[in-house]
Design an enzyme around this catalytic site. Structure first.
Site, PDB file in Angstrom:
ATOM      1  N   ARG A  87      31.749 -33.058  -2.207  1.00  0.00           N
ATOM      2  CA  ARG A  87      32.519 -33.785  -3.591  1.00  0.00           C
ATOM      3  C   ARG A  87      31.672 -34.004  -4.948  1.00  0.00           C
ATOM      4  O   ARG A  87      30.707 -34.684  -4.226  1.00  0.00           O
ATOM      5  CB  ARG A  87      32.612 -35.466  -2.569  1.00  0.00           C
ATOM      6  CG  ARG A  87      33.177 -36.580  -3.953  1.00  0.00           C
ATOM      7  CD  ARG A  87      33.964 -37.236  -3.687  1.00  0.00           C
ATOM      8  NE  ARG A  87      34.119 -38.794  -4.213  1.00  0.00           N
ATOM      9  CZ  ARG A  87      34.426 -38.499  -5.616  1.00  0.00           C
ATOM     10  NH1 ARG A  87      35.117 -37.786  -6.032  1.00  0.00           N
ATOM     11  NH2 ARG A  87      34.207 -39.660  -6.780  1.00  0.00           N
ATOM     12  N   GLU A 179      32.357 -45.828  -6.731  1.00  0.00           N
ATOM     13  CA  GLU A 179      32.948 -44.495  -6.343  1.00  0.00           C
ATOM     14  C   GLU A 179      34.520 -45.018  -5.592  1.00  0.00           C
ATOM     15  O   GLU A 179      35.027 -45.848  -5.117  1.00  0.00           O
ATOM     16  CB  GLU A 179      33.130 -43.344  -6.243  1.00  0.00           C
ATOM     17  CG  GLU A 179      31.840 -43.291  -5.813  1.00  0.00           C
ATOM     18  CD  GLU A 179      32.985 -42.724  -4.748  1.00  0.00           C
ATOM     19  OE1 GLU A 179      33.031 -41.753  -3.936  1.00  0.00           O
ATOM     20  OE2 GLU A 179      32.653 -43.116  -3.392  1.00  0.00           O
ATOM     21  N   MET A 180      35.291 -43.910  -5.292  1.00  0.00           N
ATOM     22  CA  MET A 180      36.266 -44.363  -3.999  1.00  0.00           C
ATOM     23  C   MET A 180      36.373 -42.825  -3.098  1.00  0.00           C
ATOM     24  O   MET A 180      37.920 -43.041  -2.333  1.00  0.00           O
ATOM     25  CB  MET A 180      37.440 -44.705  -5.324  1.00  0.00           C
ATOM     26  CG  MET A 180      37.455 -45.477  -6.665  1.00  0.00           C
ATOM     27  SD  MET A 180      39.419 -45.784  -7.171  1.00  0.00           S
ATOM     28  CE  MET A 180      40.421 -46.473  -5.857  1.00  0.00           C
ATOM     29  N   ASP A 204      30.997 -44.668 -16.994  1.00  0.00           N
ATOM     30  CA  ASP A 204      31.635 -45.698 -17.215  1.00  0.00           C
ATOM     31  C   ASP A 204      29.995 -46.380 -16.702  1.00  0.00           C
ATOM     32  O   ASP A 204      29.684 -46.374 -15.632  1.00  0.00           O
ATOM     33  CB  ASP A 204      32.793 -46.016 -16.621  1.00  0.00           C
ATOM     34  CG  ASP A 204      33.313 -45.399 -17.122  1.00  0.00           C
ATOM     35  OD1 ASP A 204      34.664 -45.626 -18.138  1.00  0.00           O
ATOM     36  OD2 ASP A 204      33.534 -44.574 -16.271  1.00  0.00           O
TER      37      ASP A 204
END
Length: 236
Positions: A87, A179-180, A204
């Site tokens: 990822r 994160e997700m 960010d």
């Protein structure tokens, strides 16, 4: 072909780079792969297979969140016999100890999500990278003279929330970034005995609202993309 990926058997490589955004997958294919072929565009989620330094690599999107990466990574692992998924994404930092443009190699992902529990009866709140690709990424970063940080991340189901405080689970497991998707990917890989890693670029800084502008993102993400490609090349 699988339910959500329309590539034919043999059109997906054994190693897949998986950004969240389909347009980022397209950008990587068009700028870093040779002879890249669009092998799936079902639901607008693009998958390309091409050559990197003579070896076949696929790049394709995961979408956002555990439900999405859970579907795509599972089908890649099972329907296309993919061995390794890396990822590549972006994250927000909970602390000013991290800086924008930092590259993170995610050692563990902690989550309050029930995804792993109800999908695979995995009760753990925190899951590690799977296989040896994490170590390959670290070695490759050293060879490329790239500074990376091996850390834990908070994988969250939630992007917007009422309480602005750092969630308790992130504090519990010392997660300086959020994160997700990593937790969902690691859960699938753990269940299936596959390899999985996550490389993130900090875009960010949540407490200060500092961020990388849209115009800066292509340049900002290039080192992470190159690191992922080189590590993928080594793993084939």
């Amino acid at each position: 072909m699988s339910i959500h990926i329309s590539a034919k058997k043999g059109e997906i490589a054994k190693v897949v780079l998986q950004p969240g955004d389909p347009l980022r997958a397209q950008y990587i294919a068009e700028n870093f792969l040779e002879n890249a072929k669009l092998v799936s565009k079902t639901r607008g989620i693009f998958y390309y297979t091409g050559l990197y330094k003579g070896k076949e690599i696929t790049v394709g999107a995961s979408g956002m969140g555990f439900p999405s990466i859970g579907i795509y990574s599972f089908e890649l692992y099972t329907e296309y016999e993919v061995e390794t998924i890396i990822r590549i994404g972006t994250c927000g930092a909970y602390t000013t100890d991290l800086k924008t443009f930092d590259i993170l190699n995610v050692e563990n992902a902690a989550s309050e999500s029930t995804y792993a529990k109800y999908a695979w009866e995995i009760e753990d709140e925190i899951l590690s990278h799977q296989g040896n690709i994490f170590d390959t990424i670290n070695t490759t970063a050293e060879e490329l003279a790239l500074k990376t940080k091996a850390i834990n991340v908070h994988s969250s189901d939630i992007f917007y929330r009422k309480d602005p405080a750092v969630p308790a689970i992130a504090t519990k497991y010392n997660c300086p970034a959020v994160e997700m998707e990593a937790f969902g990917l690691y859960a699938n890989a753990k269940h299936l005995g596959k390899n999985a890693a996550t490389i993130l670029t900090v875009t960010d800084i949540i407490p200060t609202h500092e961020n990388i502008s849209a115009d800066q993102r292509e340049t900002a993400l290039k080192p992470m993309i190159e690191l992922a490609l080189e590590a993928a090349w080594k793993s084939i």
